[in-house]
Write a protein that holds these residues in place. Structure first.
Motif, mmCIF file in Angstrom:
data_model
loop_
_atom_site.group_PDB
_atom_site.id
_atom_site.type_symbol
_atom_site.label_atom_id
_atom_site.label_comp_id
_atom_site.label_asym_id
_atom_site.label_seq_id
_atom_site.Cartn_x
_atom_site.Cartn_y
_atom_site.Cartn_z
ATOM 1 N N ASP A 88 -6.172 -3.648 -5.099
ATOM 2 C CA ASP A 88 -5.523 -4.550 -4.132
ATOM 3 C C ASP A 88 -4.128 -4.038 -3.752
ATOM 4 O OD1 ASP A 88 -7.619 -6.324 -3.856
ATOM 5 O OD2 ASP A 88 -6.935 -7.671 -5.435
ATOM 6 N N GLU A 89 -3.357 -3.659 -4.772
ATOM 7 C CA GLU A 89 -1.994 -3.169 -4.510
ATOM 8 C C GLU A 89 -2.034 -1.869 -3.710
ATOM 9 O OE1 GLU A 89 2.039 -1.756 -6.844
ATOM 10 O OE2 GLU A 89 0.495 -2.804 -7.989
ATOM 11 N N MET A 90 -2.967 -0.979 -4.066
ATOM 12 C CA MET A 90 -3.095 0.300 -3.366
ATOM 13 C C MET A 90 -3.367 0.083 -1.871
ATOM 14 S SD MET A 90 -5.709 3.423 -4.285
ATOM 15 C CE MET A 90 -7.226 2.682 -3.681
ATOM 16 N N LEU A 91 -4.151 -0.979 -1.550
ATOM 17 C CA LEU A 91 -4.503 -1.264 -0.147
ATOM 18 C C LEU A 91 -3.458 -2.140 0.552
ATOM 19 C CD1 LEU A 91 -8.330 -1.956 -0.562
ATOM 20 C CD2 LEU A 91 -7.301 -0.028 0.657
ATOM 21 N N GLY A 92 -2.397 -2.517 -0.171
ATOM 22 C CA GLY A 92 -1.358 -3.345 0.444
ATOM 23 C C GLY A 92 -1.633 -4.824 0.306
ATOM 24 N N GLY A 93 -2.306 -5.229 -0.790
ATOM 25 C CA GLY A 93 -2.555 -6.656 -1.040
ATOM 26 C C GLY A 93 -4.022 -7.020 -0.999
ATOM 27 N N GLY A 94 -4.870 -6.081 -0.606
ATOM 28 C CA GLY A 94 -6.304 -6.362 -0.491
ATOM 29 C C GLY A 94 -6.852 -5.678 0.756
ATOM 30 N N ILE A 95 -8.114 -5.987 1.074
ATOM 31 C CA ILE A 95 -8.736 -5.380 2.261
ATOM 32 C C ILE A 95 -8.128 -6.020 3.504
ATOM 33 C CG2 ILE A 95 -10.907 -5.139 3.536
ATOM 34 C CD1 ILE A 95 -12.292 -5.137 0.723
ATOM 35 N N PRO A 96 -7.512 -5.226 4.402
ATOM 36 C CA PRO A 96 -6.773 -5.823 5.517
ATOM 37 C C PRO A 96 -7.687 -6.407 6.604
ATOM 38 C CG PRO A 96 -6.706 -3.430 5.649
ATOM 39 C CD PRO A 96 -7.425 -3.762 4.385
ATOM 40 N N ILE A 97 -7.251 -7.544 7.157
ATOM 41 C CA ILE A 97 -7.951 -8.197 8.271
ATOM 42 C C ILE A 97 -7.594 -7.455 9.566
ATOM 43 C CG2 ILE A 97 -8.132 -10.369 9.572
ATOM 44 C CD1 ILE A 97 -9.260 -10.774 6.822
ATOM 45 N N GLY A 98 -8.562 -7.375 10.484
ATOM 46 C CA GLY A 98 -8.317 -6.725 11.778
ATOM 47 C C GLY A 98 -8.423 -5.210 11.726
ATOM 48 N N LYS A 99 -8.869 -4.680 10.581
ATOM 49 C CA LYS A 99 -8.949 -3.232 10.387
ATOM 50 C C LYS A 99 -10.329 -2.857 9.825
ATOM 51 C CE LYS A 99 -4.330 -2.398 10.846
ATOM 52 N NZ LYS A 99 -3.920 -3.696 11.345
ATOM 53 N N LYS A 307 -6.704 7.871 3.160
ATOM 54 C CA LYS A 307 -6.132 7.721 4.507
ATOM 55 C C LYS A 307 -5.704 6.280 4.715
ATOM 56 C CE LYS A 307 -7.612 7.655 9.329
ATOM 57 N NZ LYS A 307 -8.787 7.532 10.198
ATOM 58 N N SER A 308 -4.473 6.085 5.190
ATOM 59 C CA SER A 308 -3.964 4.756 5.513
ATOM 60 C C SER A 308 -2.760 4.917 6.435
ATOM 61 C CB SER A 308 -3.526 4.027 4.244
ATOM 62 O OG SER A 308 -2.716 2.912 4.581
ATOM 63 N N PRO A 309 -2.648 4.053 7.464
ATOM 64 C CA PRO A 309 -1.497 4.170 8.367
ATOM 65 C C PRO A 309 -0.202 3.634 7.756
ATOM 66 C CG PRO A 309 -2.894 2.347 9.048
ATOM 67 C CD PRO A 309 -3.584 3.001 7.891
ATOM 68 N N THR A 310 -0.326 2.829 6.670
ATOM 69 C CA THR A 310 0.874 2.159 6.144
ATOM 70 C C THR A 310 1.176 2.453 4.680
ATOM 71 O OG1 THR A 310 -0.499 0.228 5.654
ATOM 72 C CG2 THR A 310 0.709 0.199 7.750
ATOM 73 N N LYS A 311 0.179 2.915 3.931
ATOM 74 C CA LYS A 311 0.392 3.139 2.504
ATOM 75 C C LYS A 311 0.268 4.621 2.179
ATOM 76 C CE LYS A 311 0.671 -0.092 0.152
ATOM 77 N NZ LYS A 311 1.861 -0.922 -0.164
ATOM 78 N N LYS A 312 1.019 5.057 1.149
ATOM 79 C CA LYS A 312 0.931 6.471 0.783
ATOM 80 C C LYS A 312 -0.323 6.729 -0.057
ATOM 81 C CE LYS A 312 3.857 6.438 -3.370
ATOM 82 N NZ LYS A 312 4.019 5.019 -3.621
ATOM 83 N N GLN A 313 -0.768 7.994 -0.079
ATOM 84 C CA GLN A 313 -1.947 8.344 -0.878
ATOM 85 C C GLN A 313 -1.700 7.974 -2.335
ATOM 86 O OE1 GLN A 313 -3.759 12.140 -0.507
ATOM 87 N NE2 GLN A 313 -4.013 11.998 1.707
ATOM 88 N N ASN A 314 -2.756 7.447 -2.968
ATOM 89 C CA ASN A 314 -2.591 6.959 -4.332
ATOM 90 C C ASN A 314 -3.959 6.956 -5.009
ATOM 91 O OD1 ASN A 314 -1.462 5.855 -6.587
ATOM 92 N ND2 ASN A 314 -1.206 3.796 -5.755
ATOM 93 N N THR A 315 -3.968 7.049 -6.331
ATOM 94 C CA THR A 315 -5.217 7.009 -7.090
ATOM 95 C C THR A 315 -5.080 6.018 -8.234
ATOM 96 O OG1 THR A 315 -5.619 9.347 -6.590
ATOM 97 C CG2 THR A 315 -6.881 8.401 -8.395
ATOM 98 N N VAL A 316 -6.094 5.140 -8.390
ATOM 99 C CA VAL A 316 -6.067 4.155 -9.486
ATOM 100 C C VAL A 316 -7.435 4.125 -10.164
ATOM 101 C CG1 VAL A 316 -4.319 2.702 -8.363
ATOM 102 C CG2 VAL A 316 -6.753 2.213 -7.983
#
Length: 325
Positions: A88-99, A307-316
């Motif tokens: 959730d944190e890696m995605l910016g709080g969860g799966i984003p709406i509108g995307k 790949k993400s327009p707002t979050k940096k690459q990350n691995t969890v």
């Protein structure tokens, strides 16, 4: 229609001549006229009559509709929480709406588990920062197991009960209304058996969304299955898939919902070595807003935000338990 002389319209001369001979001098003379009636009165073919009607139609602004920054802000909704704090944190709080978010991985890595988890979690009430919606689940592989969905739903019910133990009576009442049956009733399941059915279902999604206005999530598990084989013509495959993806992206934006796609991995042979890459090629990779690669390492599962327009690459790391991911 705009008040104009017929002779000034951008139409072939013989069509304009036929219109004037039949007594149509100004565009207002054609108001309310249907193509078939116009063709009967003027001797034009149905196609030519349709061309006339299109020429006098006022320009549509539907495709140019703008939105204020405030409207865009108001459209931002709670993401769909997966109850896995790291993902959730890696995605910016969860799966984003509108995307559109894509999970890629080898068989058995847990793609379907994540899809089912999201399908259950989308019904989390807004009072608990949930998306408070329903899901359309498109199963191309036959891998949706309803007994597993029941386990995940029961896990969420237990989670809500525990979460509200020391909260207000009102919050406890809201939590109690989210039963396993309520959650399962919020998942609209469709099984598609070939790529033609998959594309057809993609095209009727807008009418399904009119029937189910509370849908906040569409899951396609997997987008790849019917497109990996049976295709001689690779450029046709690319066109069909890109069209399918653009359709889903447009629906995600216009209906303010999340789209989650599952994709398989394929072997790409490079200079002397072969590596696993997401299936469907490079052009497909541009379609999704977010892309997560799921993989094994030393017997453990990992999720890598590729790949993400707002979050940096990350691995969890992540685990699949009886209740959830």
């Amino acid at each position: 229609s705009l008040h104009r002389e017929i002779n000034t319209l951008p139409l072939p001369p013989h069509i304009k001549s036929s219109l004037v001979k039949a007594g149509f001098v100004k565009t207002t003379d054609l108001d309310g006229m249907k193509p078939i009636a116009l063709s009967q009165e003027t001797g034009l073919t149905d196609e030519q009559a349709l061309e006339v009607i299109k020429a006098i139609a006022p320009p549509t602004n539907a495709s140019l509709k703008g939105a204020s920054a405030l409207e865009l802000l108001q459209k931002i909704q709670n993401p769909i929480i997966l109850f896995n704090a790291d993902i959730d944190e890696m995605l910016g709080g969860g799966i984003p709406i509108g995307k559109m978010t894509e999970f890629c991985g080898v068989p058995g890595i847990g793609k379907t588990q994540i899809g089912m988890q999201a399908a259950v979690d989308v019904s989390m009430p807004a009072d608990f920062d949930g998306a408070d919606g329903e899901c359309i689940y498109i199963d191309t592989e036959g891998s949706f197991v309803v007994e597993r969905a029941v386990e995940i739903a029961e896990g969420m019910v237990r989670h809500l009960t525990a979460m509200t133990e020391n909260r207000s009576a009102e919050e406890q009442k809201i939590a109690a209304s989210i039963t396993t049956d309520y959650i399962l009733n919020s998942i609209h399941y469709y099984r598609v058996h070939d790529y033609v059915e998959q594309l057809a279902l993609g095209n009727v999604l807008p009418s399904l969304l009119r029937d189910f206005p509370r849908v906040r999530l569409i899951v396609v598990d997997s987008v790849t299955f019917h497109f990996r084989h049976d295709f001689e013509d690779m450029s046709l495959r690319t066109r069909l898939l890109n069209s399918f993806a653009q359709n889903l992206m447009s629906i995600a934006e216009s209906h303010n919902l999340a789209v989650v796609l599952m994709n398989q991995m394929t072997t790409k042979v490079g200079q002397g070595e072969s590596i696993l890459v997401p299936a469907l090629g490079d052009s497909w990779g541009h379609n999704c807003t977010n892309r997560v690669i799921l993989y094994w390492k030393d017997g453990a599962r990992y999720a890598h935000l590729y790949k993400s327009p707002t979050k940096k690459q990350n691995t969890v790391p992540y685990f699949i338990t009886c209740d959830d991911v």
